[in-house]
Motif scaffolding. Sequence first.
Motif, PDB file in Angstrom:
ATOM      1  N   ALA A 180       0.705  -0.996  -0.009  1.00  0.00           N
ATOM      2  CA  ALA A 180      -0.055   0.102   0.045  1.00  0.00           C
ATOM      3  C   ALA A 180       0.955   1.306   0.150  1.00  0.00           C
ATOM      4  CB  ALA A 180      -0.928   0.083   1.190  1.00  0.00           C
ATOM      5  N   VAL A 181       0.620   2.139  -0.816  1.00  0.00           N
ATOM      6  CA  VAL A 181       1.119   3.556  -0.988  1.00  0.00           C
ATOM      7  C   VAL A 181       0.358   4.576  -1.220  1.00  0.00           C
ATOM      8  CG1 VAL A 181       3.110   4.519  -2.359  1.00  0.00           C
ATOM      9  CG2 VAL A 181       2.921   2.175  -2.336  1.00  0.00           C
ATOM     10  N   PRO A 182       0.581   5.591  -0.272  1.00  0.00           N
ATOM     11  CA  PRO A 182      -0.469   6.764  -0.472  1.00  0.00           C
ATOM     12  C   PRO A 182      -0.348   7.646  -1.454  1.00  0.00           C
ATOM     13  CG  PRO A 182       1.642   7.168   1.131  1.00  0.00           C
ATOM     14  CD  PRO A 182       1.452   6.005   0.742  1.00  0.00           C
ATOM     15  N   VAL A 183      -1.279   8.312  -2.114  1.00  0.00           N
ATOM     16  CA  VAL A 183      -1.260   9.030  -3.232  1.00  0.00           C
ATOM     17  C   VAL A 183      -0.296  10.041  -3.264  1.00  0.00           C
ATOM     18  CG1 VAL A 183      -2.548  10.627  -4.621  1.00  0.00           C
ATOM     19  CG2 VAL A 183      -3.612   8.624  -3.852  1.00  0.00           C
ATOM     20  N   GLY A 184       0.579  10.259  -4.329  1.00  0.00           N
ATOM     21  CA  GLY A 184       1.655  11.334  -4.315  1.00  0.00           C
ATOM     22  C   GLY A 184       3.026  10.972  -4.038  1.00  0.00           C
ATOM     23  N   LYS A 185       3.187   9.715  -3.214  1.00  0.00           N
ATOM     24  CA  LYS A 185       4.321   9.546  -2.777  1.00  0.00           C
ATOM     25  C   LYS A 185       5.079   8.474  -3.680  1.00  0.00           C
ATOM     26  CE  LYS A 185       3.864  11.095   1.119  1.00  0.00           C
ATOM     27  NZ  LYS A 185       4.637  12.219   1.935  1.00  0.00           N
ATOM     28  N   SER A 186       6.475   8.361  -3.350  1.00  0.00           N
ATOM     29  CA  SER A 186       7.102   7.553  -4.435  1.00  0.00           C
ATOM     30  C   SER A 186       7.064   5.835  -3.890  1.00  0.00           C
ATOM     31  CB  SER A 186       8.655   7.835  -4.122  1.00  0.00           C
ATOM     32  OG  SER A 186       9.265   7.713  -2.998  1.00  0.00           O
ATOM     33  N   ALA A 187       7.336   4.914  -4.895  1.00  0.00           N
ATOM     34  CA  ALA A 187       7.264   3.714  -4.800  1.00  0.00           C
ATOM     35  C   ALA A 187       8.289   2.992  -5.617  1.00  0.00           C
ATOM     36  CB  ALA A 187       5.985   3.143  -4.759  1.00  0.00           C
ATOM     37  N   SER A 188       8.978   1.907  -5.014  1.00  0.00           N
ATOM     38  CA  SER A 188       9.955   1.302  -5.776  1.00  0.00           C
ATOM     39  C   SER A 188       9.627  -0.430  -5.892  1.00  0.00           C
ATOM     40  CB  SER A 188      11.315   1.297  -5.100  1.00  0.00           C
ATOM     41  OG  SER A 188      11.797   2.666  -5.294  1.00  0.00           O
ATOM     42  N   LEU A 189       9.651  -1.161  -6.981  1.00  0.00           N
ATOM     43  CA  LEU A 189       9.306  -2.334  -7.295  1.00  0.00           C
ATOM     44  C   LEU A 189      10.700  -3.058  -7.643  1.00  0.00           C
ATOM     45  CD1 LEU A 189       6.617  -0.750  -7.440  1.00  0.00           C
ATOM     46  CD2 LEU A 189       5.782  -3.006  -8.647  1.00  0.00           C
ATOM     47  N   HIS A 190      11.040  -4.193  -7.055  1.00  0.00           N
ATOM     48  CA  HIS A 190      12.500  -4.793  -7.271  1.00  0.00           C
ATOM     49  C   HIS A 190      12.241  -6.166  -7.875  1.00  0.00           C
ATOM     50  CE1 HIS A 190      14.663  -1.462  -5.337  1.00  0.00           C
ATOM     51  NE2 HIS A 190      13.503  -1.501  -4.443  1.00  0.00           N
ATOM     52  N   CYS A 191      13.004  -6.525  -8.732  1.00  0.00           N
ATOM     53  CA  CYS A 191      12.853  -7.929  -9.403  1.00  0.00           C
ATOM     54  C   CYS A 191      14.565  -8.287  -9.513  1.00  0.00           C
ATOM     55  CB  CYS A 191      12.193  -8.035 -10.620  1.00  0.00           C
ATOM     56  SG  CYS A 191      12.015  -9.570 -11.469  1.00  0.00           S
ATOM     57  N   GLN A 192      14.833  -9.531  -9.042  1.00  0.00           N
ATOM     58  CA  GLN A 192      16.224  -9.725  -9.119  1.00  0.00           C
ATOM     59  C   GLN A 192      16.384 -11.299  -9.294  1.00  0.00           C
ATOM     60  OE1 GLN A 192      18.594  -8.869  -5.670  1.00  0.00           O
ATOM     61  NE2 GLN A 192      20.437  -8.836  -6.817  1.00  0.00           N
ATOM     62  N   GLU A 193      17.180 -11.927 -10.207  1.00  0.00           N
ATOM     63  CA  GLU A 193      17.285 -13.312 -10.545  1.00  0.00           C
ATOM     64  C   GLU A 193      19.163 -13.604 -10.719  1.00  0.00           C
ATOM     65  OE1 GLU A 193      18.231 -16.832 -12.450  1.00  0.00           O
ATOM     66  OE2 GLU A 193      18.565 -14.930 -13.451  1.00  0.00           O
ATOM     67  N   ASN A 194      19.674 -14.374 -10.000  1.00  0.00           N
ATOM     68  CA  ASN A 194      21.160 -14.614 -10.047  1.00  0.00           C
ATOM     69  C   ASN A 194      21.483 -15.847 -10.649  1.00  0.00           C
ATOM     70  OD1 ASN A 194      21.302 -11.757  -8.582  1.00  0.00           O
ATOM     71  ND2 ASN A 194      21.206 -13.059  -6.782  1.00  0.00           N
ATOM     72  N   GLU A 195      20.688 -16.767 -11.082  1.00  0.00           N
ATOM     73  CA  GLU A 195      21.196 -18.126 -11.499  1.00  0.00           C
ATOM     74  C   GLU A 195      21.264 -17.984 -13.250  1.00  0.00           C
ATOM     75  OE1 GLU A 195      22.104 -20.367  -9.805  1.00  0.00           O
ATOM     76  OE2 GLU A 195      21.706 -19.206  -7.922  1.00  0.00           O
ATOM     77  N   GLY A 196      20.679 -17.374 -13.894  1.00  0.00           N
ATOM     78  CA  GLY A 196      20.594 -17.333 -15.303  1.00  0.00           C
ATOM     79  C   GLY A 196      21.921 -16.793 -15.988  1.00  0.00           C
ATOM     80  N   TYR A 197      22.443 -17.291 -17.189  1.00  0.00           N
ATOM     81  CA  TYR A 197      23.605 -16.906 -18.013  1.00  0.00           C
ATOM     82  C   TYR A 197      23.094 -16.885 -19.379  1.00  0.00           C
ATOM     83  CZ  TYR A 197      28.336 -15.989 -19.201  1.00  0.00           C
ATOM     84  OH  TYR A 197      29.335 -15.529 -19.925  1.00  0.00           O
ATOM     85  N   PRO A 198      23.424 -15.729 -20.048  1.00  0.00           N
ATOM     86  CA  PRO A 198      24.028 -14.399 -19.665  1.00  0.00           C
ATOM     87  C   PRO A 198      22.713 -13.988 -18.594  1.00  0.00           C
ATOM     88  CG  PRO A 198      23.145 -14.339 -21.750  1.00  0.00           C
ATOM     89  CD  PRO A 198      23.286 -15.793 -21.745  1.00  0.00           C
ATOM     90  N   ALA A 199      23.206 -12.871 -17.983  1.00  0.00           N
ATOM     91  CA  ALA A 199      22.393 -11.928 -17.272  1.00  0.00           C
ATOM     92  C   ALA A 199      21.179 -11.821 -17.944  1.00  0.00           C
ATOM     93  CB  ALA A 199      22.998 -10.588 -16.654  1.00  0.00           C
ATOM     94  N   PRO A 200      19.966 -11.999 -17.148  1.00  0.00           N
ATOM     95  CA  PRO A 200      18.846 -11.736 -17.843  1.00  0.00           C
ATOM     96  C   PRO A 200      18.231  -9.992 -17.980  1.00  0.00           C
ATOM     97  CG  PRO A 200      18.391 -12.315 -15.723  1.00  0.00           C
ATOM     98  CD  PRO A 200      19.799 -12.342 -15.862  1.00  0.00           C
ATOM     99  N   ILE A 201      17.289  -9.964 -18.893  1.00  0.00           N
ATOM    100  CA  ILE A 201      16.518  -8.470 -19.093  1.00  0.00           C
ATOM    101  C   ILE A 201      15.275  -8.814 -18.303  1.00  0.00           C
ATOM    102  CG2 ILE A 201      15.809  -6.924 -20.773  1.00  0.00           C
ATOM    103  CD1 ILE A 201      18.771  -7.208 -20.498  1.00  0.00           C
ATOM    104  N   TYR A 202      14.989  -7.656 -17.556  1.00  0.00           N
ATOM    105  CA  TYR A 202      13.715  -7.650 -16.666  1.00  0.00           C
ATOM    106  C   TYR A 202      12.521  -6.853 -17.606  1.00  0.00           C
ATOM    107  CZ  TYR A 202      16.837  -9.336 -13.255  1.00  0.00           C
ATOM    108  OH  TYR A 202      17.831 -10.437 -12.769  1.00  0.00           O
TER     109      TYR A 202
END
Length: 239
Positions: free
Chosen positions: A84-106
């Motif tokens: 939950a985020v109040p209107v007007g505030k900033s928010a960050s969503l994170h996605c990470q994967e360390n096993e794939g090769y070459p490094a993936p595109i998100y």
Amino acid sequence: EWKKIQHGDTSYVFFDNKMQGDFMTRAEIYGRTSLVIKNVTRMDTATYRCEVAAPNDKKNIDELNIELTVLVKPVTPRCRVPKAVPVGKSASLHCQENEGYPAPIYSWYRNSEPLPTDSKSNAKFHNSSFILNPETGTLVFHAVHKGDTGRYYCIATNDAGVAKCEEQEMEVYDLNIAGIVGGVLVVLVVLVLITLGICCAYRRGYFVNNKQNGKNYKTPAKPEGVNYIRTDEEVRTGN
């Protein structure tokens, strides 16, 4: 001969007509010259050199380098979405994967719809203000609005395949400014009333302690049949 060159180190793969090291159980020579590696892993990514010796030829030795890159499919990425985020505030969503090769595109999706890397580049998202970094998997909203509410998920992609994380809900809600101000005022009124009550109690003497002093102190009565020596203080006061 076959050699493996990795991180500046050179080791034998096929030498003296036999496989070497861990290649003895998972590699073989095919057609007298070709190297076949079974069950490859990311550790097999390296440069492989084939060296051929022919003493009776004009050129008695030659070599050939082959680059081998082992592709690894991404695993399910780890996604972090604020609930939950109040209107007007900033928010960050994170996605990470360390096993794939070459490094993936998100890439990020909202309600199964792909999001552009910049909300300003697509008129459909002109009310939003976000930036997506496809290399780090971070989706940043500078100031969320009600239309940003939805179910979000991320997909990691490389040459070996794709992987998706579970959907997560992000709710954007309005701040009840009037309610907050009203609550603060109620607390202030309660504090004022408590302070006034304490002051009134002091004025009426509810918190005054009656202490004994020299003027109202009385000597205890003498028990009958008991004589004792009078002190100087009793002599002066006539008690």
